[in-house]
Design a protein around this motif. Structure first.
Motif, PDB file in Angstrom:
ATOM      1  N   PRO A 236       0.813  -1.227   0.000  1.00 58.67           N
ATOM      2  CA  PRO A 236       0.000   0.000   0.000  1.00 58.67           C
ATOM      3  C   PRO A 236       0.838   1.266   0.000  1.00 58.67           C
ATOM      4  O   PRO A 236       1.862   1.355   0.680  1.00 58.67           O
ATOM      5  N   SER A 237       0.376   2.225  -0.776  1.00 62.01           N
ATOM      6  CA  SER A 237       0.930   3.576  -0.738  1.00 62.01           C
ATOM      7  C   SER A 237       0.109   4.389   0.259  1.00 62.01           C
ATOM      8  O   SER A 237      -0.848   3.877   0.859  1.00 62.01           O
ATOM      9  N   ALA A 238       0.455   5.644   0.448  1.00 57.96           N
ATOM     10  CA  ALA A 238      -0.251   6.479   1.414  1.00 57.96           C
ATOM     11  C   ALA A 238      -1.736   6.553   1.072  1.00 57.96           C
ATOM     12  O   ALA A 238      -2.115   6.813  -0.071  1.00 57.96           O
ATOM     13  N   GLY A 239      -2.578   6.308   2.074  1.00 56.04           N
ATOM     14  CA  GLY A 239      -4.019   6.390   1.893  1.00 56.04           C
ATOM     15  C   GLY A 239      -4.658   5.128   1.350  1.00 56.04           C
ATOM     16  O   GLY A 239      -5.851   5.137   1.038  1.00 56.04           O
ATOM     17  N   GLU A 240      -3.901   4.032   1.268  1.00 52.64           N
ATOM     18  CA  GLU A 240      -4.412   2.810   0.663  1.00 52.64           C
ATOM     19  C   GLU A 240      -4.597   1.673   1.675  1.00 52.64           C
ATOM     20  O   GLU A 240      -3.823   1.538   2.623  1.00 52.64           O
ATOM     21  N   PHE A 241      -5.596   0.863   1.399  1.00 49.38           N
ATOM     22  CA  PHE A 241      -5.915  -0.339   2.157  1.00 49.38           C
ATOM     23  C   PHE A 241      -5.751  -1.510   1.185  1.00 49.38           C
ATOM     24  O   PHE A 241      -6.473  -1.609   0.202  1.00 49.38           O
ATOM     25  N   VAL A 242      -4.784  -2.373   1.459  1.00 47.56           N
ATOM     26  CA  VAL A 242      -4.483  -3.488   0.568  1.00 47.56           C
ATOM     27  C   VAL A 242      -4.728  -4.807   1.284  1.00 47.56           C
ATOM     28  O   VAL A 242      -4.346  -4.972   2.453  1.00 47.56           O
ATOM     29  N   ILE A 243      -5.372  -5.733   0.592  1.00 46.22           N
ATOM     30  CA  ILE A 243      -5.600  -7.080   1.118  1.00 46.22           C
ATOM     31  C   ILE A 243      -4.897  -8.077   0.208  1.00 46.22           C
ATOM     32  O   ILE A 243      -5.130  -8.093  -1.002  1.00 46.22           O
ATOM     33  N   PHE A 244      -4.036  -8.890   0.780  1.00 41.93           N
ATOM     34  CA  PHE A 244      -3.395  -9.984   0.043  1.00 41.93           C
ATOM     35  C   PHE A 244      -4.222 -11.261   0.223  1.00 41.93           C
ATOM     36  O   PHE A 244      -4.339 -11.768   1.335  1.00 41.93           O
ATOM     37  N   ASN A 245      -4.786 -11.745  -0.871  1.00 38.23           N
ATOM     38  CA  ASN A 245      -5.478 -13.024  -0.877  1.00 38.23           C
ATOM     39  C   ASN A 245      -4.427 -14.082  -1.195  1.00 38.23           C
ATOM     40  O   ASN A 245      -4.166 -14.393  -2.339  1.00 38.23           O
ATOM     41  N   ARG A 246      -3.828 -14.619  -0.180  1.00 39.06           N
ATOM     42  CA  ARG A 246      -2.569 -15.353  -0.194  1.00 39.06           C
ATOM     43  C   ARG A 246      -1.445 -14.357  -0.465  1.00 39.06           C
ATOM     44  O   ARG A 246      -1.658 -13.299  -1.032  1.00 39.06           O
ATOM     45  N   SER A 247      -0.258 -14.711  -0.040  1.00 41.12           N
ATOM     46  CA  SER A 247       0.825 -13.734  -0.019  1.00 41.12           C
ATOM     47  C   SER A 247       2.160 -14.436  -0.165  1.00 41.12           C
ATOM     48  O   SER A 247       2.244 -15.545  -0.696  1.00 41.12           O
ATOM     49  N   TRP A 248       3.204 -13.783   0.361  1.00 37.91           N
ATOM     50  CA  TRP A 248       4.525 -14.414   0.370  1.00 37.91           C
ATOM     51  C   TRP A 248       4.529 -15.691   1.201  1.00 37.91           C
ATOM     52  O   TRP A 248       5.450 -16.490   1.090  1.00 37.91           O
ATOM     53  N   TYR A 249       3.487 -15.902   2.010  1.00 40.59           N
ATOM     54  CA  TYR A 249       3.422 -17.138   2.799  1.00 40.59           C
ATOM     55  C   TYR A 249       3.070 -18.368   1.958  1.00 40.59           C
ATOM     56  O   TYR A 249       2.998 -19.478   2.491  1.00 40.59           O
ATOM     57  N   ASN A 250       2.857 -18.192   0.659  1.00 37.83           N
ATOM     58  CA  ASN A 250       2.750 -19.351  -0.232  1.00 37.83           C
ATOM     59  C   ASN A 250       3.968 -20.261  -0.058  1.00 37.83           C
ATOM     60  O   ASN A 250       3.861 -21.484  -0.156  1.00 37.83           O
ATOM     61  N   ARG A 251       5.118 -19.636   0.174  1.00 36.93           N
ATOM     62  CA  ARG A 251       6.349 -20.421   0.302  1.00 36.93           C
ATOM     63  C   ARG A 251       6.331 -21.305   1.540  1.00 36.93           C
ATOM     64  O   ARG A 251       6.915 -22.396   1.541  1.00 36.93           O
ATOM     65  N   ALA A 252       5.660 -20.878   2.582  1.00 36.27           N
ATOM     66  CA  ALA A 252       5.601 -21.658   3.825  1.00 36.27           C
ATOM     67  C   ALA A 252       4.476 -22.673   3.811  1.00 36.27           C
ATOM     68  O   ALA A 252       4.419 -23.530   4.700  1.00 36.27           O
ATOM     69  N   GLY A 253       3.580 -22.589   2.821  1.00 34.24           N
ATOM     70  CA  GLY A 253       2.445 -23.489   2.759  1.00 34.24           C
ATOM     71  C   GLY A 253       2.421 -24.325   1.504  1.00 34.24           C
ATOM     72  O   GLY A 253       3.001 -25.409   1.443  1.00 34.24           O
ATOM     73  N   VAL A 254       1.756 -23.806   0.476  1.00 38.83           N
ATOM     74  CA  VAL A 254       1.576 -24.556  -0.767  1.00 38.83           C
ATOM     75  C   VAL A 254       2.908 -24.976  -1.382  1.00 38.83           C
ATOM     76  O   VAL A 254       3.086 -26.143  -1.770  1.00 38.83           O
ATOM     77  N   GLU A 255       3.853 -24.040  -1.485  1.00 42.05           N
ATOM     78  CA  GLU A 255       5.129 -24.373  -2.128  1.00 42.05           C
ATOM     79  C   GLU A 255       5.892 -25.431  -1.343  1.00 42.05           C
ATOM     80  O   GLU A 255       6.491 -26.343  -1.932  1.00 42.05           O
ATOM     81  N   LYS A 256       5.865 -25.335  -0.037  1.00 41.45           N
ATOM     82  CA  LYS A 256       6.550 -26.315   0.802  1.00 41.45           C
ATOM     83  C   LYS A 256       5.917 -27.695   0.663  1.00 41.45           C
ATOM     84  O   LYS A 256       6.599 -28.706   0.448  1.00 41.45           O
TER      85      LYS A 256
END
Length: 267
Positions: A100-120
């Motif tokens: 997110p930049s200033a004034g933004e609300f961002v939601i990650f529907n899955r994220s960098w944690y793919n590596r700790a879950g699906v990828e693993k």
């Protein structure tokens, strides 16, 4: 750390004495609009990460959160498989571009944690890549928090029987065919492997800057209401109606960064 209990999560029903789901959701969505006005006016940066079991209800939860928010200032990020070029980049690089930049609300529907879950679990990364991720993600998130980004991390958990039911419903629904993938089809077969990966992720990547919160997602309506309540309780905005924000401790279960005590999860 105490071993995670094998007690399965049980569905919980909304009492008829309470507000209807639709009425309560509307009140919480009004609170979300208040929050967004604060984010925009103050130039805040809010990042919500949603992870969880396949069919745990991430899409529906995100829809409830964003339904009445400004599409210009609210962004849902659901990155697909990395390209050949992205495969050769620093692992976090393509996610950094979506922060997110200033004034933004961002939601990650899955994220960098793919590596700790699906990828693993599915063998999509090497052991060295997995270990590097687990060793660096807390520092990475601390840098983001130090830069002014508030991070809220939620893991939606369901039990095995509920997942099986939802997978079967998905297969029969002509409007949900786009959700079906070979990875989903492995969810039941690799249930235990996903449980082990989940527990390691929660244990190693809960930190004071970015702790995890586990949500019992067996009941979709209760998931929506309680996750939104918890989200709103963790952020500052004027005119907050605190009476609306009490969460059910059987639904919302924080992972405490001080003791790393995990809540009871589906085995």
């Amino acid at each position: 750390m105490k071993k995670v209990s094998a007690a399965a999560i049980k569905p919980i029903k909304i009492s008829k004495k309470e507000l209807t789901y639709e009425a309560e959701l509307r009140l919480l969505q009004i609170e979300l609009v208040k929050l967004q006005k604060r984010i925009i006016s103050k130039g805040d940066r809010l990042l919500v990460i949603l992870e969880g079991r396949d069919t745990a209800g991430k899409d529906g939860t995100i829809k409830c959160i964003t339904q009445n928010l400004s599409p210009r200032d609210t962004h849902v990020i659901a990155l697909g498989k990395p390209s050949d070029r992205e495969e050769g980049e620093w692992y976090f690089q393509r996610y950094v571009a979506e922060l997110p930049s200033a004034g933004e609300f961002v939601i990650f529907n899955r994220s960098w944690y793919n590596r700790a879950g699906v990828e693993k679990v599915m063998g999509f990364c090497t052991d060295a890549q997995y270990k590097e991720f687990m060793a660096s993600v807390n520092d990475f998130e601390s840098l983001l928090v130090a830069s002014g980004i508030q991070i809220l991390k939620y893991y939606l958990d369901i039990d095995k029987a509920e997942q099986a039911r939802r997978l079967a419903d998905r297969a029969k629904d002509p409007l949900k065919q786009w959700k079906i993938s070979p990875i989903d089809q492995q969810a039941q077969k690799k249930w235990h492997a996903y449980s082990v990966a989940r527990d390691l992720m929660l244990e190693k990547t809960t930190s004071p800057d970015a702790p995890w919160t586990v949500v019992n997602a067996n009941d979709k309506k209760l998931t929506h209401l309680n996750l939104i309540r918890d989200l709103l309780s963790r952020v500052e905005y004027p005119g907050k109606n605190k009476k609306l924000l009490a969460t059910d401790p059987k639904i919302v279960m924080p992972c405490l960064a001080t003791s790393i005590k995990l809540p009871k999860l589906a085995p």
